[in-house]
Design an enzyme around this catalytic site. Structure first.
Site, mmCIF file in Angstrom:
data_model
loop_
_atom_site.group_PDB
_atom_site.id
_atom_site.type_symbol
_atom_site.label_atom_id
_atom_site.label_comp_id
_atom_site.label_asym_id
_atom_site.label_seq_id
_atom_site.Cartn_x
_atom_site.Cartn_y
_atom_site.Cartn_z
ATOM 1 N N GLU A 123 54.386 34.882 39.323
ATOM 2 C CA GLU A 123 53.044 35.136 39.844
ATOM 3 C C GLU A 123 53.186 36.061 41.045
ATOM 4 O OE1 GLU A 123 50.991 31.487 40.742
ATOM 5 O OE2 GLU A 123 51.536 30.582 38.842
ATOM 6 N N GLU B 74 54.995 24.993 39.111
ATOM 7 C CA GLU B 74 55.316 24.810 40.533
ATOM 8 C C GLU B 74 55.581 23.354 40.914
ATOM 9 O OE1 GLU B 74 53.325 28.646 42.690
ATOM 10 O OE2 GLU B 74 52.269 26.780 42.863
HETATM 11 C C1 GAL Z 1 50.095 29.250 42.669
HETATM 12 C C2 GAL Z 1 49.772 28.517 41.389
HETATM 13 C C3 GAL Z 1 48.663 29.182 40.624
HETATM 14 C C4 GAL Z 1 47.539 29.528 41.552
HETATM 15 C C5 GAL Z 1 48.058 30.421 42.655
HETATM 16 C C6 GAL Z 1 46.965 30.868 43.611
HETATM 17 O O1 GAL Z 1 50.672 28.410 43.614
HETATM 18 O O2 GAL Z 1 50.896 28.410 40.549
HETATM 19 O O3 GAL Z 1 48.205 28.328 39.605
HETATM 20 O O4 GAL Z 1 46.996 28.354 42.062
HETATM 21 O O5 GAL Z 1 49.006 29.702 43.380
HETATM 22 O O6 GAL Z 1 47.502 31.678 44.617
#
Ligand code: GAL
Length: 633
Positions: A315, A144
């Protein structure tokens, strides 16, 4: 195409005895992919040069031999503490001149040459060791970019690199002075080394100066990412991805994406509704446990463009997150709906974040597919259901969209630098355009600002694009669909000066913006055909056909041939009418989707997604709350 599911996993968080069971359970759930490694630098190299990769070898072997495909992340978003002893000045510096400290993540400045070398070093070590490992089927660079406001840094390293960047772009201080208009307030420079970063000035810095800095900052992200990609490619044939975010526009994702094989993004619908969208209270309440019905789709479509057709969700929110002001649990069904919506928009893979909720550290309140005690959390069964459904569904091949929107990161920077009205926001304008089109049941594509081919589309919208690039102008000249431009489209030069002849300065459109005004909330201007203009209005001169006017008779939507120009920012009612009018004229068949219900057409299916907390009936089909429906077509 048969999509796949995956999950993000942190073997370094759990005793090694648990790995094999975890892997077996992932496979049993129907998962194909597992992403690991992206935050594990302190375990890969606990002391400078002391590489400890045996555990990673075993983790990859355990996961891979269980049948999972591994995505290996480079750990460069989390430099270990010793890295700061090596490079004490590697931290990013905020606009107030304060270094950002160690103790979380992303504590580095993109311009720091020494840290970049260490990133190259660890990437080379991983790429050489695992590049031909058959279990490594994809790579992720860093994590990110830009998260936690980390694209922009006012460090010494950034200042030096910015001066170099300026010298290359302008060649001489005189050229720069002329381009920026530095005669104003005696801001002329005699040497590139006199130029500072545009923070801590007494009043606002020159917008041209800030725009150059924003372009530079974006280029630094591209350079940082490319350094890793070049190394990985030398040692591996597996595709390389990066996981972008929702509504992060600080760097040009198209530029970063050009070096990658596949784009991916991290989708947290409920967190985003409360903290990233600027939704009103009624909207937040209505979609509290579902997320905004257009926000995910917007990014799916945008990242499909960034990935030149190939994209994933790296994710996917599985339950309550920990970082929004409030963190409700998704309605039962949403972890399934979000995955199917991504697939219907062409995602190859959706990975849930994360496998097991960690009982320690910053994200202990963030749900996973498993609870901290390894019992199933609610999303596990939904993931398993999606995996079974993938087997039953024939394909999710994309259908050609009929309408497109041009998205331009530089326009976001331009309007942040010079909003003129406190609530003029490029992203929000594009999002309103997108929402209006989606409410008509249309598939929407995004196009980069240098698109040279508009011919696949019957209608193209180019709201707020600050400077039209020559390729796009040429494409517009031969385009035979309808193009809707404005407000603010093509209003500035590359150097943030007002264009002369005055904007929009479009061949084939006899319209000139003679005055612009910004309007505070409450100063809406009623439109003759209903609804109102908000936030922004441009007075137009010229001999074009007037399609719509304000209530008091001023041109609002004008047209010449197939070019239309919109002189403001319509509210929902007016946007719905104007987009419907354009689409009808372009020969598109549209439907009025019931609130919170959205559709997406693939080559073989029509998908319906019900973001409401109640069932909705549409076309004789009742879709349950948080439900997904598909039918062959
Ligand atoms: C994303 C990040 C992850 C985790 C997640 C939590 O922004 O890539 O590592 O922190 O959020 O929601």
């Amino acid at each position: 195409m048969k999509p796949t599911l995956g999950v993000c996993y942190y073997p370094e968080h759990w005793p090694e005895e648990m790995w094999a069971d975890d892997a077996a359970r992932m496979v049993e759930t129907g998962l194909t992919w597992v992403r690991i490694g992206e935050f594990a630098w302190s375990r890969m190299e606990p002391d400078p040069g002391d590489l400890q990769l045996d555990w990673l070898d075993r983790a990859i072997e355990t996961l891979g031999s269980a049948g999972l495909k591994v995505i290996l992340g480079t750990p460069t978003a989390t430099p270990p503490r010793w890295m700061l002893d090596k490079h004490p000045d590697m931290l990013a510096v905020d606009a107030e001149g304060r270094p950002r400290k160690f103790g979380s993540r992303r504590h580095y400045c993109f311009s720091h040459q020494g840290y970049l070398e260490d990133c190259r070093r660890i990437t080379r070590i991983l790429a050489k060791r695992y590049g031909r490992n058959p279990h490594i089927q994809a790579w992720q660079t860093d994590n990110e970019y830009g998260c936690h406001d980390t694209t922009i840094s006012y460090s010494d390293a950034a200042r030096e690199a910015f001066r170099d960047w300026l010298a290359q772009r302008y060649q001489s201080p005189d050229v720069l002075n002329r381009a920026w208009g530095n005669v104003f307030w005696s801001m002329e420079y005699r040497d590139f080394n006199d130029i500072e970063l545009p923070n801590l000035t007494v009043t606002e810095p020159n917008p041209a100066h800030v725009m150059a800095f924003r372009r530079f900052a974006s280029d630094q992200v591209v350079r940082f990412n490319r350094a890793q990609v070049d190394i990985i490619r030398r040692h591996s044939d597996a595709p390389i991805l990066h996981n972008y975010m929702g509504r992060v526009t600080d760097f040009d994702h198209f530029d970063v994406g050009a070096d990658l094989d596949i784009a991916s993004w991290d989708s947290y619908p409920i967190g985003f509704l409360s903290d990233r969208l600027g939704a009103d209270e009624a909207q937040k309440k209505r979609f509290l446990k579902q997320g905004d019905p257009d926000f995910q789709a917007f990014h799916h479509d945008l990242y499909r463009a960034v990935g030149r057709g190939r994209w994933w969700v790296m994710e996917q929110q599985p339950g309550p997150v920990n970082w929004a002001p409030w963190n409700p649990a998704p309605l039962p069904g949403m972890a399934r709906l979000w995955a199917w919506e991504a697939f219907a928009h062409g995602a190859e893979t959706v990975c849930y974040f994360r496998w097991r909720q960690a009982p320690f550290a910053q994200e202990q309140m963030h749900a996973g597919l498993l609870r901290p005690d390894s019992q199933a959390a609610p999303a596990l069964a939904e993931a398993a259901q999606v995996a079974r459904e993938i087997e039953q569904l024939p394909d999710t091949d994309p259908a050609q969209a009929d309408v497109a929107i041009v998205f331009d990161y530089a326009s976001q920077w331009a309007w942040e630098i010079q909003p003129q009205g406190a609530d003029f926001d490029y992203f929000a304008l594009v999002f309103d355009t997108y929402r209006a089109l989606r409410r008509l049941g249309l598939n929407v594509d995004f196009l980069p600002p240098d698109s040279g081919d508009l011919s696949p589309y019957r209608a193209v919208f180019i709201p707020g694009a600050v400077t039209l690039k020559s390729g796009l102008l040429e494409a517009l000249a031969t385009y035979d669909g309808l193009a809707v431009l404005g407000p603010r489209t093509n209003s500035k030069t590359d150097e943030m000066a007002i264009r002369l002849p005055l904007p929009p300065d479009l061949p084939g459109l006899d319209a000139t913006v003679s005055l612009v005004e910004s309007l505070p909330p409450g100063a809406e201007m009623p439109l003759a055909e209903g609804g109102a203009n908000t936030r922004w209005f441009e007075a137009l001169e010229g001999a074009t056909d007037v399609v719509e006017t304000t209530d008091d008779g001023r041109p609002y939507l004008v047209r010449e041939g197939n070019l239309l120009y919109l002189a403001g920012w319509p509210d929902d009612t007016a946007f719905a009418r104007i987009t419907a009018r354009v689409c009808k004229e372009a020969g598109l068949s549209t439907v009025e989707m019931p609130g919170g219900l959205r559709q997406r057409l693939t080559a073989g299916h029509r998908f319906l997604f019900n973001y409401n907390a109640v069932p909705v009936t549409h076309d004789g089909i009742t879709i349950p709350a948080a439900g997904v429906h598909w039918q062959a077509q």
